[in-house]
Each structure stands twice: as C-alpha cells, then as structure tokens.
Design a protein around this motif. Structure first.
Motif, PDB file in Angstrom:
ATOM      1  N   ASP A   1      21.242  30.805  -8.009  1.00 48.82           N
ATOM      2  CA  ASP A   1      21.230  29.491  -7.371  1.00 48.82           C
ATOM      3  C   ASP A   1      21.594  28.416  -8.381  1.00 48.82           C
ATOM      4  O   ASP A   1      21.620  28.659  -9.579  1.00 48.82           O
ATOM      5  N   ASP A   2      21.868  27.213  -7.848  1.00 49.33           N
ATOM      6  CA  ASP A   2      22.205  26.091  -8.722  1.00 49.33           C
ATOM      7  C   ASP A   2      21.004  25.176  -8.958  1.00 49.33           C
ATOM      8  O   ASP A   2      21.121  24.152  -9.617  1.00 49.33           O
TER       9      ASP A   2
ATOM     10  N   SER B   1      19.823  35.697 -14.554  1.00 50.78           N
ATOM     11  CA  SER B   1      19.767  35.498 -13.104  1.00 50.78           C
ATOM     12  C   SER B   1      18.607  34.583 -12.717  1.00 50.78           C
ATOM     13  O   SER B   1      17.594  34.508 -13.416  1.00 50.78           O
TER      14      SER B   1
ATOM     15  N   VAL C   1      22.389  25.356  -3.425  1.00 58.52           N
ATOM     16  CA  VAL C   1      23.070  26.609  -3.115  1.00 58.52           C
ATOM     17  C   VAL C   1      22.309  27.794  -3.715  1.00 58.52           C
ATOM     18  O   VAL C   1      21.901  27.757  -4.875  1.00 58.52           O
ATOM     19  N   ALA C   2      22.115  28.832  -2.909  1.00 64.11           N
ATOM     20  CA  ALA C   2      21.519  30.077  -3.381  1.00 64.11           C
ATOM     21  C   ALA C   2      22.166  31.216  -2.604  1.00 64.11           C
ATOM     22  O   ALA C   2      22.501  31.071  -1.432  1.00 64.11           O
ATOM     23  N   PHE C   3      22.348  32.358  -3.274  1.00 64.98           N
ATOM     24  CA  PHE C   3      22.891  33.517  -2.585  1.00 64.98           C
ATOM     25  C   PHE C   3      22.439  34.796  -3.264  1.00 64.98           C
ATOM     26  O   PHE C   3      22.040  34.791  -4.430  1.00 64.98           O
ATOM     27  N   LEU C   4      22.502  35.891  -2.524  1.00 63.21           N
ATOM     28  CA  LEU C   4      22.219  37.205  -3.079  1.00 63.21           C
ATOM     29  C   LEU C   4      23.512  37.753  -3.643  1.00 63.21           C
ATOM     30  O   LEU C   4      24.502  37.869  -2.929  1.00 63.21           O
ATOM     31  N   HIS C   5      23.490  38.075  -4.910  1.00 61.22           N
ATOM     32  CA  HIS C   5      24.688  38.577  -5.555  1.00 61.22           C
ATOM     33  C   HIS C   5      24.758  40.092  -5.520  1.00 61.22           C
ATOM     34  O   HIS C   5      25.826  40.655  -5.355  1.00 61.22           O
ATOM     35  N   TYR C   6      23.617  40.760  -5.711  1.00 63.76           N
ATOM     36  CA  TYR C   6      23.554  42.222  -5.646  1.00 63.76           C
ATOM     37  C   TYR C   6      22.441  42.640  -4.702  1.00 63.76           C
ATOM     38  O   TYR C   6      21.383  42.023  -4.672  1.00 63.76           O
TER      39      TYR C   6
ATOM     40  N   GLY D   1      19.273  37.323  -7.077  1.00 62.29           N
ATOM     41  CA  GLY D   1      19.589  36.031  -6.486  1.00 62.29           C
ATOM     42  C   GLY D   1      20.101  35.067  -7.534  1.00 62.29           C
ATOM     43  O   GLY D   1      19.661  35.083  -8.681  1.00 62.29           O
TER      44      GLY D   1
END
Length: 88
Positions: free
Chosen positions: A62-63, A42, A67-72, A60
C-alpha cells in the motif's frame, strides 16, 4: 499433516520462499534473494505454516494513504482445501 497456523511475519529464509514459489510454478522462485528482500519491505505479509514448513503466503502492498492491493497469494498445491486450521 499438523494443524495449519497463520503468522504475521516478514522473516523467511531464501530456501523457504524458493520452495513455495517454485511449488506453484512461479519463475520468481528462481530469485530467492530478491524475494526475501521484497518480503522485508512489504506493507503486510501473512503466511501459512504446517509445523515449520511454509505452505502459503499473502503479501499486501500500500501507499499508506489511498491504495492497497494483494501482490501475492500462493498456496502449496500439495495442500488440499479444507485442511485443519489453527491461528497462532
């Protein structure tokens, strides 16, 4: 209950992850080996601990560019809102 501390770590045991994920009813808790590998790969992981017990986690992804996001975002349901917090 001890003060809750936060750690930036990707080092979890399979058992810790299994217990937390199953505590919130997530089926992925039945695959602790994959969860452990996923945490290791991660972008960012911040975890909450009551002493040595894993009680929460945010992951978190990201690329590295746009782009970034919260996955859990998980919190053990046995822990009430407003618990005593400490940062480690």
């Amino acid at each position: 209950m001890a003060a809750i501390t936060y750690r930036e770590t990707k080092d979890f045991t399979e058992r810790e992850l299994e217990r937390l994920f199953l505590s919130v009813g997530w089926e992925s808790g039945r695959y602790p080996e994959q969860l452990k590998r996923g945490m290791e790969h991660s972008s960012q992981v911040i975890s909450a601990w009551d002493g040595e017990k894993l009680i929460g986690l945010v992951r978190g992804l990201d690329d590295g560019e746009t782009v970034a996001f919260l996955h859990y975002l998980l919190v053990d349901p046995a822990y009430p809102r407003g618990a005593t917090l400490a940062r480690s």
